[in-house]
Scaffold this motif. Sequence first.
Motif, short mmCIF file in Angstrom:
data_model
loop_
_atom_site.label_atom_id
_atom_site.label_comp_id
_atom_site.label_asym_id
_atom_site.label_seq_id
_atom_site.Cartn_x
_atom_site.Cartn_y
_atom_site.Cartn_z
N GLU A 34 0.87 -1.17 0.00
CA GLU A 34 0.00 0.00 0.00
C GLU A 34 0.91 1.23 0.00
O GLU A 34 1.80 1.35 0.82
CB GLU A 34 -0.89 0.02 1.24
CG GLU A 34 -1.79 1.24 1.27
CD GLU A 34 -2.58 1.35 2.55
OE1 GLU A 34 -3.39 2.29 2.63
OE2 GLU A 34 -2.38 0.55 3.47
N LYS A 35 0.68 2.12 -0.96
CA LYS A 35 1.51 3.31 -1.07
C LYS A 35 0.68 4.47 -1.61
O LYS A 35 0.10 4.37 -2.67
CB LYS A 35 2.69 3.03 -2.01
CG LYS A 35 3.69 4.15 -2.11
CD LYS A 35 4.86 3.75 -2.97
CE LYS A 35 5.86 4.87 -3.05
NZ LYS A 35 7.01 4.49 -3.88
N GLU A 36 0.62 5.51 -0.83
CA GLU A 36 -0.07 6.73 -1.23
C GLU A 36 -1.49 6.46 -1.71
O GLU A 36 -1.92 6.93 -2.77
CB GLU A 36 0.74 7.47 -2.29
CG GLU A 36 2.11 7.91 -1.81
CD GLU A 36 2.95 8.56 -2.89
OE1 GLU A 36 2.43 8.85 -3.98
OE2 GLU A 36 4.14 8.77 -2.62
N GLY A 37 -2.22 5.64 -0.95
CA GLY A 37 -3.61 5.37 -1.28
C GLY A 37 -3.82 4.40 -2.42
O GLY A 37 -4.93 4.25 -2.91
N GLN A 38 -2.77 3.72 -2.86
CA GLN A 38 -2.89 2.74 -3.94
C GLN A 38 -2.43 1.38 -3.45
O GLN A 38 -1.59 1.27 -2.55
CB GLN A 38 -2.05 3.15 -5.14
CG GLN A 38 -2.51 4.43 -5.79
CD GLN A 38 -1.68 4.77 -7.01
OE1 GLN A 38 -0.55 4.31 -7.17
NE2 GLN A 38 -2.24 5.58 -7.89
#
Length: 85
Positions: A34-38
């Motif tokens: 999970e990274k920056e809402g993705q």
Amino acid sequence: MPMVKISAKGQLVIPALLRRKYGLQAPGRALIIEKEGQIIITPAPSDPVIEARGMLKGKRSLTSTYASYKQEERRLEEKHEQRLP
């Protein structure tokens, strides 16, 4: 961009074109990040130890580095022993 369904168990099917393109094989493993809402799906190495081999490779071999370390250690011990009364 392909649309996929999520099952009641939370499973989804990655389209064949993307599985082939990124080397995702069944049965297999993938990393979910999970990274920056993705949510990012990336192939997991088949054997993380083998895949990481050489990642921290130095300029000299470990054997050579260790031999140099032991030689320096002996030199320092001899120097210390000479100072003892």
